[in-house]
Structures are given as C-alpha cells and as structure tokens.
Motif scaffolding. Structure first.
Motif, PDB file in Angstrom:
ATOM      1  N   LEU A   6      18.492  25.124  14.493  1.00  0.00           N
ATOM      2  CA  LEU A   6      17.990  25.878  15.648  1.00  0.00           C
ATOM      3  C   LEU A   6      18.085  25.081  16.948  1.00  0.00           C
ATOM      4  CD1 LEU A   6      14.760  27.396  14.033  1.00  0.00           C
ATOM      5  CD2 LEU A   6      16.944  28.553  14.452  1.00  0.00           C
ATOM      6  N   LEU A   7      18.554  23.829  16.866  1.00  0.00           N
ATOM      7  CA  LEU A   7      18.569  22.936  18.036  1.00  0.00           C
ATOM      8  C   LEU A   7      17.184  22.861  18.669  1.00  0.00           C
ATOM      9  CD1 LEU A   7      22.000  23.886  19.659  1.00  0.00           C
ATOM     10  CD2 LEU A   7      21.492  22.057  18.042  1.00  0.00           C
ATOM     11  N   ARG A   8      16.191  22.707  17.798  1.00  0.00           N
ATOM     12  CA  ARG A   8      14.784  22.683  18.223  1.00  0.00           C
ATOM     13  C   ARG A   8      14.255  21.249  18.135  1.00  0.00           C
ATOM     14  NH1 ARG A   8      11.531  27.367  15.662  1.00  0.00           N
ATOM     15  NH2 ARG A   8      12.699  28.382  17.329  1.00  0.00           N
ATOM     16  N   PRO A   9      13.659  20.723  19.193  1.00  0.00           N
ATOM     17  CA  PRO A   9      13.110  19.364  19.126  1.00  0.00           C
ATOM     18  C   PRO A   9      12.080  19.242  18.015  1.00  0.00           C
ATOM     19  CG  PRO A   9      13.084  20.189  21.386  1.00  0.00           C
ATOM     20  CD  PRO A   9      13.439  21.351  20.510  1.00  0.00           C
ATOM     21  N   VAL A  10      12.082  18.093  17.345  1.00  0.00           N
ATOM     22  CA  VAL A  10      11.159  17.893  16.232  1.00  0.00           C
ATOM     23  C   VAL A  10      10.737  16.435  16.173  1.00  0.00           C
ATOM     24  CG1 VAL A  10      13.039  17.496  14.587  1.00  0.00           C
ATOM     25  CG2 VAL A  10      10.813  18.252  13.743  1.00  0.00           C
ATOM     26  N   THR A  11       9.464  16.207  15.874  1.00  0.00           N
ATOM     27  CA  THR A  11       8.934  14.887  15.587  1.00  0.00           C
ATOM     28  C   THR A  11       8.512  14.881  14.125  1.00  0.00           C
ATOM     29  OG1 THR A  11       8.103  14.646  17.853  1.00  0.00           O
ATOM     30  CG2 THR A  11       7.191  13.171  16.194  1.00  0.00           C
ATOM     31  N   LEU A  12       8.975  13.883  13.384  1.00  0.00           N
ATOM     32  CA  LEU A  12       8.705  13.804  11.949  1.00  0.00           C
ATOM     33  C   LEU A  12       8.090  12.445  11.629  1.00  0.00           C
ATOM     34  CD1 LEU A  12      12.125  15.216  10.656  1.00  0.00           C
ATOM     35  CD2 LEU A  12       9.968  16.471  10.824  1.00  0.00           C
ATOM     36  N   GLU A  13       6.842  12.462  11.189  1.00  0.00           N
ATOM     37  CA  GLU A  13       6.190  11.223  10.716  1.00  0.00           C
ATOM     38  C   GLU A  13       6.016  11.385   9.215  1.00  0.00           C
ATOM     39  OE1 GLU A  13       3.898   8.889   9.077  1.00  0.00           O
ATOM     40  OE2 GLU A  13       2.263   9.853  10.179  1.00  0.00           O
ATOM     41  N   LEU A  14       6.799  10.594   8.455  1.00  0.00           N
ATOM     42  CA  LEU A  14       6.939  10.867   7.032  1.00  0.00           C
ATOM     43  C   LEU A  14       6.403   9.722   6.177  1.00  0.00           C
ATOM     44  CD1 LEU A  14      10.530  12.415   7.345  1.00  0.00           C
ATOM     45  CD2 LEU A  14       8.314  13.570   7.529  1.00  0.00           C
ATOM     46  N   GLY A  15       6.998   9.505   5.018  1.00  0.00           N
ATOM     47  CA  GLY A  15       6.450   8.575   4.045  1.00  0.00           C
ATOM     48  C   GLY A  15       6.728   7.117   4.347  1.00  0.00           C
ATOM     49  N   GLY A  16       6.220   6.259   3.488  1.00  0.00           N
ATOM     50  CA  GLY A  16       6.419   4.832   3.660  1.00  0.00           C
ATOM     51  C   GLY A  16       6.252   4.077   2.350  1.00  0.00           C
ATOM     52  N   LYS A  17       6.763   2.866   2.347  1.00  0.00           N
ATOM     53  CA  LYS A  17       6.592   1.949   1.217  1.00  0.00           C
ATOM     54  C   LYS A  17       6.626   0.543   1.802  1.00  0.00           C
ATOM     55  CE  LYS A  17       6.139   1.433  -3.280  1.00  0.00           C
ATOM     56  NZ  LYS A  17       5.023   2.054  -4.049  1.00  0.00           N
ATOM     57  N   SER A  18       5.627   0.231   2.599  1.00  0.00           N
ATOM     58  CA  SER A  18       5.649  -0.958   3.434  1.00  0.00           C
ATOM     59  C   SER A  18       5.353  -2.222   2.640  1.00  0.00           C
ATOM     60  CB  SER A  18       4.642  -0.804   4.574  1.00  0.00           C
ATOM     61  OG  SER A  18       4.908   0.372   5.320  1.00  0.00           O
ATOM     62  N   ALA A  19       5.860  -3.335   3.171  1.00  0.00           N
ATOM     63  CA  ALA A  19       5.717  -4.629   2.509  1.00  0.00           C
ATOM     64  C   ALA A  19       4.866  -5.579   3.339  1.00  0.00           C
ATOM     65  CB  ALA A  19       7.089  -5.252   2.272  1.00  0.00           C
TER      66      ALA A  19
END
Length: 484
Positions: free
Chosen positions: A251-264
């Motif tokens: 859709l050419l729609r702006p999006v912000t995605l805050e997703l998963g993690g596996k931090s060290a």
C-alpha cells in the motif's frame, strides 16, 4: 514464597471508545480477560468488528482537520491535561495491568502507571519547543520553506507485555504531531487500555482524536489495510510484523515495527560480577522474561566462566516468585496458559539437547494456581542452539562461553535479531568500544534501561523505525518543501 492474590473483583468494559463516546460493539461481542495469577475472569472487554473499525477510522478522519489545525501551544495544553488525567489513574492502572499480564507491581507502577503520563508530557513539551518549519536558502538567492506536517490518521496496534508504555509510545508522539489515532490493544490486556479513554474523556480531548477498539487479530488486520489509515505503528512478534510490513509495502503506507529480540550480555574479563548479578533481574528477566529487549543470552569469558555460571545461578535462585501485586515479588506468572506451555516446551528442549540446567526448569514448587514458570538457567549452550537463537519470551537464560573479545562480539551478532544488548566491564570507555561493534538498535554499558529522550528500536528481524526521543516524533510527521 508469596501466594497469588485472591481479590474478587470483576471489571467489565463492554463498550468501545469511538468519536469521544462509549459505543457498544456492532455485534455485541466481548472477550473475557483472565487474571494471570489466579486464572479467574477479571472482566469482559468489548471486541471490535470490521464495522466498528470503520467507525473509529471515520471518526479519526473527521477529527483530523481540527486537531492538526489547532495551534501547537493549544494542542500541547490539551495534552498536558491528558497527561495529568493519566497520572491520577497511574496506581490503579498499574495494579490492573499486573493482574492482567502478571507483571510484578514493582515494575508495573512505573512502566504501566506513570510512564504514559510522562511520555505525553515529554512530547507536549517537545512540540512546544521545536519549530514546525524552517526556511532554507537555495540557489540563486531563492528560499525553500520546509514544513513538518502530521502524517494523518494512525493505526496503533499494541501487545500485552507492556500495554500502557507501548501504547503511549505511539499515542503521545502521534497526538503531539497533530495526528489522530485508532488504538487496537491486545485482548489479553484490553481492560487497562480504557485508562487512555477515561483520561481522554476527562481531559476534554476533542472527539475522534483518540479512538480505542480492542479486538482480535482479524480486527487488527482489517485496521492495518484500512483505506482511511495513513500510517501504521505496531509492536509485537516478528512474524506478525512481517505480515504487517508486507501489507504496508504493497500500500506504500508508512509503518513503524518494533518486534522481537534475543539480546546478549557480554560479560568482559574485568566485569564486576557482584554488580552484574545485582542488575541481572532487571536486565535479563524484566516482566518475568516477557520483554523484547531482555538480555537472555549471557556470554561469559572462559577465564571466568565458572564464576559467571555460579553468579548467575545464585542470583536467579534467589529471585522472589509469587503474587505480582506483592511489592517483594520479582517473578510473577506469565500472561496466559498458552504462553506458560510455550516456555515449558522450550525448557524441555533444553533438557533433552545436552545443555546444563543449573536452576529452575519447571513450574515453581508450592504454587498450583496461575501461569508460573520458575526462572531457569542453562549453561554450556552453543549459540547455534534453538535456546540461543529463538525468542522464548519467558524466564529462561542461556550462558555461552567465549575465548576472546572478538569471539564475544561475533556471538552477540550471530542472531536474527538486533534490538538490545549489554556490556559489563570496569572500563566504561572499553565498554563503549565494544558496544559500537554490536549490531543492535540499543546497547547498555553496565546496565540497560530505556530513556524517554533517546530513540529505541531494532535492526534485522527486530523491526523498522524508532520510538521515543525526538526521533520518535519524526515518523508521525511528513515534510513538505515549498519553493519560493
């Protein structure tokens, strides 16, 4: 060990908040919200259908011209009032959220209680102090006016783990920028979302500026692709984020995605292990491990490997497990039975693949009600193992040895995710040098805590874009150049 609360309170919120009014769902649907520690029904929350989402988006579109056209000082004044109303509800909201998702109240009072008010105040102040336009000299003596305009109607979809903070990270900058918003909270924590509606109503937020429509995946999917939406802001799992990103790309729609993690967490040779152990619960196991940026992979130097394993094991074994409403509790229940079973399945994988179980590994002794998992540590985990590569989202830590600093950095970066991370050393400058080499959106040196004034977000499978700080305002604005 404290025991789960048996408070017998039912909290029903059977209406949606659309266009400044309480509206019954078109199909009358509701969803039960279950208390994580008691497995009892807390209350019923309205569940939106497609027609309800239509009504909310339409209301946001109607409200947009008036809200975006309001003087910035006037808009900021309304937001200050909104912040005060949120603050008056902070303690009650924190308690309610802890009952919904099991978060220890010692964390929830800040994360779900006072943080939303603080974020709204922060962005109200930020827009007061930032210019809405600037004039730039151009070639041949001409000028260009660069204006920062609201992007429009925002669809915000938030998860159950930090429901108030993660919603505020979208609501606050969006409203400050002059956008209107439709919030779709998670059904597991739908009840606490009404704190925003109650505060907005009390603060006199113009009708349609903030709309709240709890619902399931179908409602969220419908909202993401709604033709009346100009931008999407999502926090949640990486698979869901990929699906949303695909829709927004088409859709050419702006999006912000805050997703998963596996931090060290990289524990350096010169680390103060007493300090590291004291910080472990807050950095590696916040919210019972149900935290996207939690540093659940601990990388220990071979020269001190036994010390690190002992320190981590002792720190985890000493954690207080119990009622999330008890101020002394450090580990509460997980949000649902399904989440508990998911985490226990990962623990069984660890037991059957040769990893060394040093503490935990099952449901805690003495608790037979609530979705608890004992905080668990596996040592001698190769970074290629599933426990080290997949996001478990529960109180499970792995410890992996490394030979030198270069190997530690390589292991930290050997992950599909890149959201958080930490470095532990007695030399802060050295810690900064290591942090520079970690491919992640955020890194802590000798601690880890989000800063409202600094950007937060990830790289790789951890998402796109940034929230918080001035950078968190930018996604809700678009620039327009006017050539003079």
């Amino acid at each position: 060990m404290s025991t789960p609360s048996t408070v017998d309170t039912t909290l029903d919120r059977r209406e949606l908040f659309i266009d400044g009014q309480w509206v019954a769902p078109a199909n009358g649907a509701t969803t039960d919200v279950i208390e994580a520690a008691t497995e009892n029904v807390l209350g019923a929350a309205a569940s939106a259908s497609a027609s309800d989402v239509d009504a909310a988006v339409d209301a946001a579109r109607r409200a947009l011209p008036g809200w975006r056209g309001m003087a910035i000082s006037d808009r900021a004044e309304v937001l200050d009032w909104f912040a005060r109303e949120l603050k008056t509800r902070a303690k009650a909201t924190a308690v309610l959220t802890s009952r919904e998702n099991g978060m220890p109240i010692s964390l929830s009072i800040g994360a779900n209680g006072y943080a939303p008010s603080m974020m709204v105040s922060y962005y109200a102040k930020l827009v007061r102090e930032s210019a809405a336009e600037d004039i730039r000299p151009s070639a041949m003596g001409k000028r260009t006016v660069v204006r920062h305009e609201p992007v429009g109607v925002v669809a915000a979809i938030t998860p159950w783990n930090y429901p108030q903070s993660l919603a505020a990270m979208k609501i606050a900058p969006a409203l400050a920028a002059g956008c209107t918003i439709v919030l779709k909270p998670s059904p597991e924590t739908a009840l606490d979302a009404y704190a925003f509606a109650d505060a907005a109503h009390a603060a006199g937020l113009p009708a349609g500026v903030l709309n709240i429509v709890p619902g399931g995946r179908e409602a969220g999917a419908y909202l993401v692709e709604h033709p009346g939406v100009d931008k999407v802001a999502f926090t949640g799992s990486t698979p869901a984020g990929r699906a949303i990103g695909e829709v927004c790309g088409r859709l050419l729609r702006p999006v912000t995605l805050e997703l998963g993690g596996k931090s060290a967490s990289i524990v350096a040779d010169d680390a103060d292990l007493d300090h590291f152990a004291a910080q472990l619960a807050g950095v590696s196991l916040p919210n019972n491990g149900q935290t996207c940026h939690a540093c659940t992979r601990i990388l220990a130097p071979r020269s001190r490997y036994g010390e690190v394993v002992d320190a981590v094991t002792a720190a985890v074994a000493a954690l207080q497990i119990g009622d999330p409403l008890d101020k002394s509790t450090q580990i509460g229940p997980l949000v649902t039975r399904a989440q508990q079973l998911r985490v226990l399945d990962y623990i069984e994988i660890g037991k059957h693949t040769g990893h060394q179980l040093t503490v935990g590994g099952d449901i805690p002794d003495g608790i037979d009600t609530g979705w608890y998992v004992a905080p668990t540590v596996f040592a001698d985990v190769d970074n290629s193992a599933r426990l080290a590569q997949e996001e478990i989202f529960g109180p499970v830590l792995t410890i992996t040895p490394y030979t030198d600093e270069a190997e530690a950095i390589a292991i930290a970066n050997d992950s599909p995710y890149g959201l958080g991370g930490s470095v532990w050393t007695s030399d802060e400058e050295h810690g900064l040098a290591i942090a520079d080499q970690i491919y992640s959106g955020t890194v802590g040196v000798n601690h880890y805590a989000l800063d409202f004034a600094a950007p937060f977000g990830g790289v790789k499978a951890s998402g796109l874009g940034r929230e918080l700080g001035p950078e968190g305002l930018a996604p809700y604005r678009r620039t327009k150049s006017i050539y003079l």
